[in-house]
Write an enzyme that holds these catalytic residues in place. Sequence first.
Site, mmCIF file in Angstrom:
data_model
loop_
_atom_site.group_PDB
_atom_site.id
_atom_site.type_symbol
_atom_site.label_atom_id
_atom_site.label_comp_id
_atom_site.label_asym_id
_atom_site.label_seq_id
_atom_site.Cartn_x
_atom_site.Cartn_y
_atom_site.Cartn_z
ATOM 1 N N CYS A 22 -10.871 -65.062 -5.391
ATOM 2 C CA CYS A 22 -12.045 -64.354 -5.156
ATOM 3 C C CYS A 22 -11.545 -62.983 -3.946
ATOM 4 O O CYS A 22 -12.990 -62.123 -4.077
ATOM 5 C CB CYS A 22 -13.446 -65.125 -5.344
ATOM 6 S SG CYS A 22 -13.400 -65.773 -3.435
ATOM 7 N N ASP A 73 9.366 -104.712 -1.079
ATOM 8 C CA ASP A 73 10.004 -104.035 -0.264
ATOM 9 C C ASP A 73 8.806 -104.052 0.589
ATOM 10 O O ASP A 73 7.878 -103.310 0.609
ATOM 11 C CB ASP A 73 10.365 -102.567 -1.070
ATOM 12 C CG ASP A 73 10.213 -101.447 -0.056
ATOM 13 O OD1 ASP A 73 11.068 -101.785 0.916
ATOM 14 O OD2 ASP A 73 10.004 -100.554 -0.096
ATOM 15 N N CYS A 81 -11.539 -71.508 1.717
ATOM 16 C CA CYS A 81 -12.352 -70.282 1.401
ATOM 17 C C CYS A 81 -13.217 -70.412 1.294
ATOM 18 O O CYS A 81 -14.102 -71.960 0.581
ATOM 19 C CB CYS A 81 -12.149 -69.843 0.374
ATOM 20 S SG CYS A 81 -12.669 -69.055 -0.894
ATOM 21 N N LYS A 132 19.889 -102.159 -5.973
ATOM 22 C CA LYS A 132 18.649 -101.477 -6.534
ATOM 23 C C LYS A 132 18.664 -99.714 -7.167
ATOM 24 O O LYS A 132 20.022 -98.963 -7.002
ATOM 25 C CB LYS A 132 19.873 -100.541 -4.523
ATOM 26 C CG LYS A 132 19.860 -101.209 -3.132
ATOM 27 C CD LYS A 132 18.055 -101.547 -2.383
ATOM 28 C CE LYS A 132 18.304 -101.289 -1.584
ATOM 29 N NZ LYS A 132 18.257 -100.719 -0.636
ATOM 30 N N ASP A 175 -18.787 -119.421 -2.112
ATOM 31 C CA ASP A 175 -19.722 -119.276 -1.036
ATOM 32 C C ASP A 175 -20.328 -120.007 -0.801
ATOM 33 O O ASP A 175 -20.455 -121.177 0.621
ATOM 34 C CB ASP A 175 -20.752 -118.041 -1.200
ATOM 35 C CG ASP A 175 -19.933 -116.894 -1.268
ATOM 36 O OD1 ASP A 175 -18.350 -116.345 -1.040
ATOM 37 O OD2 ASP A 175 -20.435 -115.116 -1.704
ATOM 38 N N CYS A 200 -7.658 -65.043 -0.205
ATOM 39 C CA CYS A 200 -8.730 -66.225 -1.736
ATOM 40 C C CYS A 200 -7.766 -65.753 -2.716
ATOM 41 O O CYS A 200 -8.187 -64.633 -3.015
ATOM 42 C CB CYS A 200 -9.745 -66.685 -1.535
ATOM 43 S SG CYS A 200 -9.847 -66.906 -2.987
ATOM 44 N N GLU A 240 14.889 -111.654 -9.678
ATOM 45 C CA GLU A 240 13.068 -111.114 -10.205
ATOM 46 C C GLU A 240 13.209 -109.974 -8.629
ATOM 47 O O GLU A 240 14.274 -109.313 -8.318
ATOM 48 C CB GLU A 240 12.640 -112.560 -8.752
ATOM 49 C CG GLU A 240 13.092 -112.943 -7.769
ATOM 50 C CD GLU A 240 12.321 -114.612 -6.635
ATOM 51 O OE1 GLU A 240 11.920 -114.387 -7.488
ATOM 52 O OE2 GLU A 240 13.312 -114.075 -5.526
ATOM 53 N N TYR A 252 4.510 -113.532 -1.192
ATOM 54 C CA TYR A 252 5.132 -113.858 -2.218
ATOM 55 C C TYR A 252 6.045 -114.325 -1.878
ATOM 56 O O TYR A 252 7.345 -113.969 -1.500
ATOM 57 C CB TYR A 252 5.723 -112.011 -3.177
ATOM 58 C CG TYR A 252 4.967 -112.133 -4.295
ATOM 59 C CD1 TYR A 252 4.693 -112.157 -5.132
ATOM 60 C CD2 TYR A 252 3.780 -110.779 -3.997
ATOM 61 C CE1 TYR A 252 3.885 -111.756 -6.229
ATOM 62 C CE2 TYR A 252 3.262 -110.266 -4.829
ATOM 63 C CZ TYR A 252 2.678 -110.994 -6.352
ATOM 64 O OH TYR A 252 1.212 -110.584 -6.658
ATOM 65 N N CYS A 267 -16.678 -68.814 -5.395
ATOM 66 C CA CYS A 267 -15.236 -68.321 -5.625
ATOM 67 C C CYS A 267 -15.633 -69.006 -7.105
ATOM 68 O O CYS A 267 -15.426 -70.218 -7.148
ATOM 69 C CB CYS A 267 -14.639 -69.034 -4.910
ATOM 70 S SG CYS A 267 -12.917 -68.733 -4.762
ATOM 71 N N LYS A 295 12.726 -107.168 -6.644
ATOM 72 C CA LYS A 295 13.312 -106.761 -4.620
ATOM 73 C C LYS A 295 11.808 -106.356 -3.918
ATOM 74 O O LYS A 295 12.018 -105.455 -4.410
ATOM 75 C CB LYS A 295 14.547 -106.237 -3.941
ATOM 76 C CG LYS A 295 15.175 -106.676 -3.037
ATOM 77 C CD LYS A 295 15.638 -105.847 -2.534
ATOM 78 C CE LYS A 295 17.110 -105.961 -1.419
ATOM 79 N NZ LYS A 295 16.065 -105.915 -0.310
HETATM 80 S S1 IVH Z 1 16.677 -113.744 -1.204
HETATM 81 C C1 IVH Z 1 19.836 -115.843 1.302
HETATM 82 N N1 IVH Z 1 14.945 -112.169 -3.132
HETATM 83 O O1 IVH Z 1 15.710 -108.284 0.586
HETATM 84 C C2 IVH Z 1 18.829 -114.937 0.114
HETATM 85 N N2 IVH Z 1 15.672 -111.453 -0.844
HETATM 86 O O2 IVH Z 1 18.368 -107.774 1.914
HETATM 87 C C3 IVH Z 1 18.439 -113.896 1.185
HETATM 88 N N3 IVH Z 1 14.359 -109.976 -0.605
HETATM 89 O O3 IVH Z 1 15.250 -109.173 4.465
HETATM 90 C C4 IVH Z 1 17.168 -113.285 0.050
HETATM 91 N N4 IVH Z 1 12.995 -109.593 -2.192
HETATM 92 O O4 IVH Z 1 13.424 -109.961 2.643
HETATM 93 C C5 IVH Z 1 15.851 -112.426 -2.113
HETATM 94 N N5 IVH Z 1 13.135 -111.777 -4.618
HETATM 95 C C6 IVH Z 1 14.027 -111.783 -3.019
HETATM 96 C C7 IVH Z 1 14.207 -110.552 -2.279
HETATM 97 C C8 IVH Z 1 14.289 -110.555 -1.229
HETATM 98 C C9 IVH Z 1 13.087 -109.327 -1.075
HETATM 99 C C10 IVH Z 1 14.331 -108.715 0.477
HETATM 100 C C11 IVH Z 1 14.561 -110.003 1.949
HETATM 101 C C12 IVH Z 1 15.458 -109.355 3.006
HETATM 102 C C13 IVH Z 1 16.304 -108.513 2.346
HETATM 103 C C14 IVH Z 1 17.732 -109.112 1.879
#
Ligand code: IVH
Length: 659
Positions: free
Chosen positions: A404, A118, A419, A309, A38, A401, A114, A221, A424, A116
């Site tokens: 009670c 959401d 209630c 998925k 800060d 209830c 890595e 990320y 109770c 995916k």
């Molecule tokens: S690679 C050409 N890596 O998934 C490469 N996409 O279905 C395309 N997403 O909306 C993307 N995590 O935002 C990649 N580790 C990851 C991801 C990722 C999430 C999403 C991406 C896109 C969707 C594609």
Amino acid sequence: MDKATAGKKIEKLRKEIRHHDYLYYVLDKPSISDQEYDKLFNELNRLEKQFPELITSDSPTQRVGGEPLKEFKTVIHKNPLLSLDKVTSEEELREFDKRVREGLNKDNVFYFVEVKFDGLAMALNYKSGTLEKGSTRGDGVRGEDVTQNVRTLKTIPLKLNETVDIEVRGEVILPYEEFIKLNEERIENDEPKFANPRNAAAGSIRQLDPKVTVKRPLEFYAYYGTPQKGIKTQHDLIKYLNEIGFKVYLPLMYLKGIDEVIKYVNGLELKREKLPYEIDGVVIKVDDLADQEKLGFTSRAPRWAVAFKYPPMQAETVVEDIKVQVGRTGAITPVAYLKPVHLAGVVVKRATLHNEDEIKRKGIEIGDQVIVQRAGEVIPEVVKVLKHTSHSKPFKMPKTCPVCGSELYRAKGEAATRCINVSCPAQVMERIRHFATREAMDMEHVGPALIIQLVEAKLVGDAADLYSLKKQDILKLERFAERSAQKVIDSIQSAKDRPLDRLIYALGIRMVGRHVASLIAENFSSVDDLFDIDPEKLQKIPGIGPRVAESMARFFSEKENRHFIEKLRRAGVTLKSKESKGSKPLFGKTFVFTGGLATMTRPDGEELVRSLGGHPSSSVSKQTDYVVAGTDPGSKYDKAKKLGVKILTEEEFKKLVKK
Ligand code: IVH
């Protein structure tokens, strides 16, 4: 200080602050204290105020969010943000591997794996290392310009650690914990809840007013960057993105052959609920960038990557019965008793139905085939009805209830039926159970079954009575022997000295969850200070709204509740904050600074006010308690005079805070 010297100093401070932001937000390894940080920040702010012409858009001070927009501009992505082909089974994953190996004419391929994420997909454009534009994916070709908003995210560097031109792609997410907090706040403010973290993240980025976005603890990320010289593999690319300033999924996983990939993917499925954010699968990419190029793209997705998925954490089952439960505040919650079903690693037998209206809205009847879902730590819930069966029958809210027998009551405009009999036994048990839970006073060996036994044997009438239990009392109960009884007593005795926020939470005040409890504990040093608290004062704590304040005040004005706290005190329970944060002499007081101060900077003054429990503000109103006027105070001074707000000189202010 002349401008040239200030310029040098400013650059040095920015560099230092950026470095500490990187350590803190990206690497999670801060090397200085918040106070030290800060200090750097305030110093930069001060110099920039003195030399406003030296402010640049990539300065760490420029994350506050500008003026609201009328609409977002459309961005045409130079290179479309493609989709990913999806697979859901091991076989399909092996087919993908086969296609890749045939395409490359190789026996074995290294894959980079890595999660995916959401959330909401974004593209960030940097020129010479400076953030120029942030846009949403949109339909892949056309997105929205949300630069103003992405600038407020601490995990999106305004300036990179290298002066490169690069487009970085990734996902904006809201971690589970923040999602839960945000929804708690929204309930408190009578705003609709977000259905899931992804909607919350998307809703927070697609905000016309960046002042809203800045308050949401979103994270970015990175998972892709335009190719850079010398980088030959996906894992080196991600490592590079991490080095120049971005958060990435760690540890970097590059695995030889599809068998290794499958092992990792299966292992992660079991751990996915432990991640701090929601994922909907895993992305598997060919690691070698030259190989990626060789494989190329179809019209919509790369041939070198695939998304695996995970099955949603949902399952199909039958509602065998609907019964109601009485909560510790008397709220009656209908609960669906389900045909047991496996869901993300646990057997689910019950799901909450929230309230009467929710059952009507979803059209749930006893006997229905339904979909249940579990998200993170949240209690399972019925998502929707698949079909009614011939023996389905509607649920009727009971009139009395179930515990009670007193008449139930639903207030106008409230979703919950209650209630309202405070003695109770269900409420008593629930209150004690809540008091003893891990998040509250943490009495390890005092579980729900024991509490029912204790209440039924009339050994305890409230949670304070737990503290006067003797081993002999426990031994009288069924299923207890010497050792197990001793464990109960020990875990009660060790729960006399818990931190103040836990105690406040344990009291079970309506609308005071863990988050609110910790806000209160930060501002008060003892439960005693809450006894005659004015709700207006409580509302001055950021994050505490009128309904919570009202609920707190009502709780502490209730005779029975005060009596309960006295009982805790007599039992030897610590009612004070452990760390001596000293008193908060300015608690609830609002200060406005105006004009130049001689012995401190304005941010220092504001920080001082904050540290003593007060609230610095930038505009004068009737709510302002003090205006601290320095030299050439201007219009705020005039307004304060007009409104009759107390005006202090710098000297008087210092006397007030004893500095
Ligand atoms: S690679 C050409 N890596 O998934 C490469 N996409 O279905 C395309 N997403 O909306 C993307 N995590 O935002 C990649 N580790 C990851 C991801 C990722 C999430 C999403 C991406 C896109 C969707 C594609």
